[in-house]
Design an enzyme around this catalytic site. Sequence first.
Site, PDB file in Angstrom:
ATOM      1  N   THR A 209     -11.557   5.454   5.293  1.00  0.00           N
ATOM      2  CA  THR A 209     -12.164   6.222   4.209  1.00  0.00           C
ATOM      3  C   THR A 209     -13.245   7.158   4.755  1.00  0.00           C
ATOM      4  O   THR A 209     -13.754   6.937   5.844  1.00  0.00           O
ATOM      5  CB  THR A 209     -12.801   5.194   3.245  1.00  0.00           C
ATOM      6  OG1 THR A 209     -11.763   4.444   2.668  1.00  0.00           O
ATOM      7  CG2 THR A 209     -13.655   5.815   2.179  1.00  0.00           C
ATOM      8  N   ARG A 237      -2.409   0.593  -7.110  1.00  0.00           N
ATOM      9  CA  ARG A 237      -3.573  -0.113  -6.560  1.00  0.00           C
ATOM     10  C   ARG A 237      -4.775   0.846  -6.500  1.00  0.00           C
ATOM     11  O   ARG A 237      -4.677   1.973  -6.043  1.00  0.00           O
ATOM     12  CB  ARG A 237      -3.248  -0.620  -5.159  1.00  0.00           C
ATOM     13  CG  ARG A 237      -4.402  -1.388  -4.485  1.00  0.00           C
ATOM     14  CD  ARG A 237      -5.161  -0.544  -3.506  1.00  0.00           C
ATOM     15  NE  ARG A 237      -6.118  -1.327  -2.712  1.00  0.00           N
ATOM     16  CZ  ARG A 237      -7.036  -0.786  -1.923  1.00  0.00           C
ATOM     17  NH1 ARG A 237      -7.130   0.520  -1.796  1.00  0.00           N
ATOM     18  NH2 ARG A 237      -7.873  -1.549  -1.243  1.00  0.00           N
ATOM     19  N   VAL A 238      -5.906   0.393  -6.965  1.00  0.00           N
ATOM     20  CA  VAL A 238      -7.146   1.162  -6.853  1.00  0.00           C
ATOM     21  C   VAL A 238      -8.102   0.363  -5.984  1.00  0.00           C
ATOM     22  O   VAL A 238      -8.254  -0.848  -6.163  1.00  0.00           O
ATOM     23  CB  VAL A 238      -7.765   1.410  -8.248  1.00  0.00           C
ATOM     24  CG1 VAL A 238      -9.140   2.054  -8.129  1.00  0.00           C
ATOM     25  CG2 VAL A 238      -6.838   2.293  -9.092  1.00  0.00           C
ATOM     26  N   GLY A 239      -8.722   1.038  -5.025  1.00  0.00           N
ATOM     27  CA  GLY A 239      -9.651   0.356  -4.122  1.00  0.00           C
ATOM     28  C   GLY A 239     -11.078   0.393  -4.641  1.00  0.00           C
ATOM     29  O   GLY A 239     -11.332   0.664  -5.824  1.00  0.00           O
ATOM     30  N   THR A 260     -16.902   1.472   3.447  1.00  0.00           N
ATOM     31  CA  THR A 260     -15.545   1.625   3.969  1.00  0.00           C
ATOM     32  C   THR A 260     -15.078   0.294   4.519  1.00  0.00           C
ATOM     33  O   THR A 260     -15.812  -0.365   5.262  1.00  0.00           O
ATOM     34  CB  THR A 260     -15.451   2.695   5.061  1.00  0.00           C
ATOM     35  OG1 THR A 260     -14.158   2.609   5.663  1.00  0.00           O
ATOM     36  CG2 THR A 260     -16.512   2.534   6.144  1.00  0.00           C
ATOM     37  N   TRP A 262     -12.126  -3.163   3.710  1.00  0.00           N
ATOM     38  CA  TRP A 262     -11.092  -3.773   2.890  1.00  0.00           C
ATOM     39  C   TRP A 262     -11.582  -3.810   1.441  1.00  0.00           C
ATOM     40  O   TRP A 262     -12.379  -4.668   1.049  1.00  0.00           O
ATOM     41  CB  TRP A 262     -10.797  -5.175   3.418  1.00  0.00           C
ATOM     42  CG  TRP A 262      -9.495  -5.706   2.961  1.00  0.00           C
ATOM     43  CD1 TRP A 262      -8.988  -5.652   1.690  1.00  0.00           C
ATOM     44  CD2 TRP A 262      -8.526  -6.365   3.766  1.00  0.00           C
ATOM     45  NE1 TRP A 262      -7.752  -6.233   1.665  1.00  0.00           N
ATOM     46  CE2 TRP A 262      -7.443  -6.687   2.923  1.00  0.00           C
ATOM     47  CE3 TRP A 262      -8.468  -6.725   5.115  1.00  0.00           C
ATOM     48  CZ2 TRP A 262      -6.317  -7.352   3.396  1.00  0.00           C
ATOM     49  CZ3 TRP A 262      -7.346  -7.390   5.573  1.00  0.00           C
ATOM     50  CH2 TRP A 262      -6.282  -7.693   4.725  1.00  0.00           C
ATOM     51  N   GLY A 263     -11.084  -2.853   0.636  1.00  0.00           N
ATOM     52  CA  GLY A 263     -11.661  -2.577  -0.668  1.00  0.00           C
ATOM     53  C   GLY A 263     -11.730  -3.745  -1.616  1.00  0.00           C
ATOM     54  O   GLY A 263     -12.689  -3.878  -2.387  1.00  0.00           O
TER      55      GLY A 263
HETATM   56  N1  ASP Z   1     -12.124   0.889   1.139  1.00  0.00           N
HETATM   57  C1  ASP Z   1     -10.894   1.613   1.131  1.00  0.00           C
HETATM   58  C2  ASP Z   1      -9.936   0.973   0.177  1.00  0.00           C
HETATM   59  O1  ASP Z   1      -9.818  -0.219   0.181  1.00  0.00           O
HETATM   60  C3  ASP Z   1     -10.264   1.707   2.463  1.00  0.00           C
HETATM   61  C4  ASP Z   1     -11.172   2.222   3.538  1.00  0.00           C
HETATM   62  O2  ASP Z   1     -12.364   2.061   3.505  1.00  0.00           O
HETATM   63  O3  ASP Z   1     -10.663   2.837   4.460  1.00  0.00           O
HETATM   64  O4  ASP Z   1      -9.269   1.684  -0.534  1.00  0.00           O
END
Ligand code: ASP
Length: 343
Positions: A209, A237-239, A260, A262-263
């Site tokens: 991200t 899916r929404v992060g 940034t 694992w959402g």
């Molecule tokens: N946090 C983002 C998500 O889970 C991924 C990322 O940080 O790269 O959508």
Amino acid sequence: MVKLLFPLLIVIAVGCTPKNGKKVALTEAKPGPITLVIHGGAGNILRENLTPEKETAYRERLTAALDSGYAVLERGGKSTEAVIAAIRIMEDSPLFNAGKGAVFTSEGINELDAAIMDGSNLMAGAVAGVTTIKNPITAAYAVMTQSEHVMLTGKGAEKFAGEQGLEIVPNSYFFDSTRYQQLIKAKANEKNHEAQWIDPYIKDKKFGTVGCVALDQYGNLAAGTSTGGMTNKKYGRVGDAPIIGAGTYAENATCAVSGTGWGEFYIRLSAAHDIASLMKYAGLTVQQAADSVILKKLPALGGNGGAIVLDRQGNFALPFCTPGMYRGYITRKGEGKVFIFKD
Ligand code: ASP
């Protein structure tokens, strides 16, 4: 890179003589310190996985993003405008998992999420699951400033962005063959939970991200985050990135945060808001609050990633519990740096 010394917020007394002949002191506000911090994703980013050419490309793009955002602050722009300027530079590059470089969903398309928040008034805007908006961060800003809502999703968000005159592109604009190969590999590895997040650019796990936090000369904080999410993510899916308080948060009284990683874990921890709360209610510094959430609570729950956090005095922290995080800053003294690895 910009290297300017900015004065602290000082109020100077200016003498003047009114009609009654008495000298009184008027006050004139001088610009306060400006600071900009960015990230381009955290993950298992190791020196041995990046060719020198690729490393240079990342460093150049991070520097361009910093310079672009800082230039806005230097000419008296608002922190929200600086956040957008910096993030757009990264959204337009295939190097980052946002905008042009967005990863593919399990259905073989690109669905993007973004959010922005203004720390001066707690206004916020976000878009989620959009497939045709070239720069989702600009759509998030439009939601914040031109609608009564905080988050618009999918087709509705795209319609709104079109009505606002934002650039609309076919979903094929986001096609990148390296990223697509990644989806194919991820599908092949679906049973191996770890392997499905291997990133094609660094040949290892990462998320990617982009985000920015900024402090403008008026003393206002802002935060923004933009992402393609995670390779092979399920339909719809929404992060955490577009969820205010999870991946993005800004409040002048505490800090601005962009995360940034694992959402799903950031959502479950309300990570960005938790960092702000630790400052507000437990009196922690930016560094202590950021470390507590990113280096302790996040891994304790089984997640990983990083964050950038900035307060109103220009203090900032960039913790991550992964081997690397693309990141950079320009301090209140005008000193700029970009980093990729831990050392
Ligand atoms: N946090 C983002 C998500 O889970 C991924 C990322 O940080 O790269 O959508």
